[in-house]
Design a protein around this motif. Sequence first.
Motif, PDB file in Angstrom:
ATOM      1  N   MET A   1       0.836  -1.197   0.000  1.00 44.64           N
ATOM      2  CA  MET A   1       0.000   0.000   0.000  1.00 44.64           C
ATOM      3  C   MET A   1       0.874   1.252   0.000  1.00 44.64           C
ATOM      4  O   MET A   1       1.807   1.372   0.791  1.00 44.64           O
ATOM      5  N   ASP A   2       0.551   2.186  -0.883  1.00 39.02           N
ATOM      6  CA  ASP A   2       1.270   3.452  -0.880  1.00 39.02           C
ATOM      7  C   ASP A   2       0.529   4.462  -0.011  1.00 39.02           C
ATOM      8  O   ASP A   2      -0.521   4.167   0.579  1.00 39.02           O
ATOM      9  N   THR A   3       1.078   5.667   0.077  1.00 38.08           N
ATOM     10  CA  THR A   3       0.495   6.697   0.940  1.00 38.08           C
ATOM     11  C   THR A   3      -0.921   7.061   0.512  1.00 38.08           C
ATOM     12  O   THR A   3      -1.813   7.240   1.355  1.00 38.08           O
ATOM     13  N   HIS A   4      -1.145   7.141  -0.791  1.00 36.18           N
ATOM     14  CA  HIS A   4      -2.479   7.496  -1.282  1.00 36.18           C
ATOM     15  C   HIS A   4      -3.511   6.440  -0.886  1.00 36.18           C
ATOM     16  O   HIS A   4      -4.611   6.775  -0.416  1.00 36.18           O
ATOM     17  N   GLN A   5      -3.171   5.162  -1.066  1.00 36.52           N
ATOM     18  CA  GLN A   5      -4.099   4.090  -0.709  1.00 36.52           C
ATOM     19  C   GLN A   5      -4.381   4.069   0.789  1.00 36.52           C
ATOM     20  O   GLN A   5      -5.529   3.901   1.210  1.00 36.52           O
ATOM     21  N   THR A   6      -3.333   4.232   1.574  1.00 36.27           N
ATOM     22  CA  THR A   6      -3.504   4.217   3.030  1.00 36.27           C
ATOM     23  C   THR A   6      -4.404   5.357   3.483  1.00 36.27           C
ATOM     24  O   THR A   6      -5.319   5.169   4.298  1.00 36.27           O
ATOM     25  N   THR A   7      -4.164   6.549   2.933  1.00 41.51           N
ATOM     26  CA  THR A   7      -4.970   7.712   3.302  1.00 41.51           C
ATOM     27  C   THR A   7      -6.428   7.518   2.890  1.00 41.51           C
ATOM     28  O   THR A   7      -7.358   7.774   3.670  1.00 41.51           O
ATOM     29  N   THR A  48     -25.803   4.109  -5.884  1.00 38.84           N
ATOM     30  CA  THR A  48     -27.205   4.484  -6.082  1.00 38.84           C
ATOM     31  C   THR A  48     -27.377   5.997  -6.158  1.00 38.84           C
ATOM     32  O   THR A  48     -28.150   6.514  -6.968  1.00 38.84           O
ATOM     33  N   LEU A  49     -26.671   6.733  -5.299  1.00 37.05           N
ATOM     34  CA  LEU A  49     -26.805   8.191  -5.260  1.00 37.05           C
ATOM     35  C   LEU A  49     -25.717   8.870  -6.091  1.00 37.05           C
ATOM     36  O   LEU A  49     -24.558   8.456  -6.075  1.00 37.05           O
ATOM     37  N   PHE A  50     -26.112   9.917  -6.811  1.00 39.14           N
ATOM     38  CA  PHE A  50     -25.182  10.784  -7.562  1.00 39.14           C
ATOM     39  C   PHE A  50     -24.326   9.983  -8.553  1.00 39.14           C
ATOM     40  O   PHE A  50     -23.167  10.316  -8.800  1.00 39.14           O
ATOM     41  N   HIS A  51     -24.907   8.889  -9.064  1.00 39.00           N
ATOM     42  CA  HIS A  51     -24.247   8.087 -10.100  1.00 39.00           C
ATOM     43  C   HIS A  51     -22.866   7.592  -9.669  1.00 39.00           C
ATOM     44  O   HIS A  51     -21.942   7.501 -10.484  1.00 39.00           O
ATOM     45  N   GLY A  52     -22.729   7.325  -8.384  1.00 37.36           N
ATOM     46  CA  GLY A  52     -21.482   6.757  -7.892  1.00 37.36           C
ATOM     47  C   GLY A  52     -20.382   7.753  -7.621  1.00 37.36           C
ATOM     48  O   GLY A  52     -19.232   7.354  -7.370  1.00 37.36           O
ATOM     49  N   ALA A  53     -20.689   9.058  -7.643  1.00 39.55           N
ATOM     50  CA  ALA A  53     -19.634  10.066  -7.432  1.00 39.55           C
ATOM     51  C   ALA A  53     -19.036   9.954  -6.033  1.00 39.55           C
ATOM     52  O   ALA A  53     -17.817  10.079  -5.853  1.00 39.55           O
ATOM     53  N   ILE A  54     -19.891   9.727  -5.023  1.00 39.32           N
ATOM     54  CA  ILE A  54     -19.394   9.575  -3.657  1.00 39.32           C
ATOM     55  C   ILE A  54     -18.518   8.337  -3.553  1.00 39.32           C
ATOM     56  O   ILE A  54     -17.435   8.352  -2.936  1.00 39.32           O
ATOM     57  N   THR A  55     -18.967   7.276  -4.169  1.00 37.83           N
ATOM     58  CA  THR A  55     -18.207   6.023  -4.137  1.00 37.83           C
ATOM     59  C   THR A  55     -16.823   6.203  -4.724  1.00 37.83           C
ATOM     60  O   THR A  55     -15.812   5.794  -4.128  1.00 37.83           O
ATOM     61  N   ASP A  56     -16.758   6.805  -5.896  1.00 37.72           N
ATOM     62  CA  ASP A  56     -15.463   6.969  -6.572  1.00 37.72           C
ATOM     63  C   ASP A  56     -14.534   7.893  -5.796  1.00 37.72           C
ATOM     64  O   ASP A  56     -13.312   7.694  -5.794  1.00 37.72           O
ATOM     65  N   ALA A  57     -15.094   8.913  -5.145  1.00 40.62           N
ATOM     66  CA  ALA A  57     -14.261   9.859  -4.415  1.00 40.62           C
ATOM     67  C   ALA A  57     -13.696   9.252  -3.131  1.00 40.62           C
ATOM     68  O   ALA A  57     -12.512   9.428  -2.812  1.00 40.62           O
ATOM     69  N   LEU A  58     -14.543   8.549  -2.389  1.00 39.65           N
ATOM     70  CA  LEU A  58     -14.113   8.018  -1.096  1.00 39.65           C
ATOM     71  C   LEU A  58     -13.449   6.652  -1.192  1.00 39.65           C
ATOM     72  O   LEU A  58     -12.560   6.328  -0.398  1.00 39.65           O
ATOM     73  N   PHE A  59     -13.888   5.847  -2.150  1.00 43.62           N
ATOM     74  CA  PHE A  59     -13.423   4.458  -2.209  1.00 43.62           C
ATOM     75  C   PHE A  59     -12.960   4.116  -3.626  1.00 43.62           C
ATOM     76  O   PHE A  59     -13.674   3.445  -4.377  1.00 43.62           O
ATOM     77  N   PRO A  60     -11.786   4.580  -4.008  1.00 42.38           N
ATOM     78  CA  PRO A  60     -11.269   4.251  -5.344  1.00 42.38           C
ATOM     79  C   PRO A  60     -11.082   2.741  -5.507  1.00 42.38           C
ATOM     80  O   PRO A  60     -10.980   1.998  -4.526  1.00 42.38           O
ATOM     81  N   ASP A  61     -11.033   2.321  -6.736  1.00 36.60           N
ATOM     82  CA  ASP A  61     -10.997   0.888  -7.035  1.00 36.60           C
ATOM     83  C   ASP A  61      -9.840   0.155  -6.367  1.00 36.60           C
ATOM     84  O   ASP A  61      -9.968  -1.023  -6.006  1.00 36.60           O
ATOM     85  N   ASP A  62      -8.708   0.834  -6.191  1.00 40.62           N
ATOM     86  CA  ASP A  62      -7.535   0.117  -5.679  1.00 40.62           C
ATOM     87  C   ASP A  62      -7.614  -0.211  -4.191  1.00 40.62           C
ATOM     88  O   ASP A  62      -6.794  -0.996  -3.692  1.00 40.62           O
TER      89      ASP A  62
END
Length: 424
Positions: A1-7, A48-62
């Motif tokens: 895990m890098d710093t970005h993933q950990t954060t 479900t909400l905002f076409h996944g914008a919250i999901t992508d911002a808080l929980f990136p795929d990696d």
Amino acid sequence: MDTHQTTALLVGLAVMVFLARMLGVLARRLGQPAVIGEVLAGIALGPTLFHGAITDALFPDDIRPLLSALAAVGIAVFMFIVGLEWDAAMIRGSGSLAASVSFSSILMPFGLGALLALYLMDDYGTDDKTSFMLFMGIAMSITAFPVLARILTDRNMTRTPMGVIALACASIDDVLAWSLLAAVVALSGSAGPDQWRILLAVPYLLGMFFVVRPLLHRLVARRPDLRLTPTVLACVLTGLLLSAAATEWVGLHYIFGAFLFGLILPRTGSEQLRAEVQDRLGQMNGTLLLPVFFLVAGLNVDLSNLDAAGLGALALILLVAVGGKFTGAFAAARLNGMPVRQSATLATLMNTRGLTELIVLNVGLQLGFLKQDLYSLMVVMAVVTTAMAGPLLTWLNGRPADGDHTKSHDTPDSVPGTADTAAR
């Protein structure tokens, strides 16, 4: 895990834990089980909400595989605690009533669920049609023992005759449902080319019940003052994780191994130890790891494209889930001589699904028994059937009397076929 993933992982966990706690508290204040708010928190952070914008911002795929790993540990601990709380003593004194209600409240929704699967096959079916039908039957048959017990406690019904018989029915229902799910998982060939390992499930079960369980009983008998020291806690965690790993390896799901390890721990002479295990593991698991599971479950729920056909399918799912479970439990209770209102109360309690249903649905999603669109509709069903229990019980029996923990408001003094004793 890098710093970005950990954060990203730490910030996402913080948001989920806080939101789940706040919505859980809000749900309790509205007279609902906390799990309703926690599930909604997971769905709110999903696509479900905002076409996944919250999901992508808080929980990136990696970082999502990391979340899934934490969720798996949380579910393993939860299933261990469910097994730990299950006690055959709950069934004593219930006579034939608990058994008949449990069987009827499983067979009726199971059959209707399998028929519904036939109807939904073209739009929502999978390649393995038999497993799809069997799984839909099981998903309709679930009763969430932990949620039911919490509802009874909140309504001061735990020590009433109705509470006793409801807990007995739910405990039998749990074992039957998990056994059916294990059989479907085993028959589905989910282990792939290593399917031969499923044969090892039999010696594993025999070893757990006839070797490990007696050894644990002897240990507790020799040390009646055993407390939950760090060493004992480490041994408990080691046992449940190894048991979960064993059932996962042989081709069953890890939830069965975790549940089984809790089931075989001694019931007599270890009451203090069991209470401490439930308290320490339960608090940490419920505060951190289970909210991660709600998040992972919510990430797979997408209702943003729900159309008229989807709403029609949801209406059928709710009709089968509620009607099948209610009719099965109500009919069996009436045949055993229980009055109409009490039969309706029992049938309403048996309709609670909660977190147990979510676990079953996630097993189905992971093993390919369900597609994501049907999974989303089934999660809605789990939330609705759990949320409706409180209002229906209030309508049937009135509001619980404050301060009375032995008898609920407008509850009968006796129920045919039960002993007027506490279930827990």
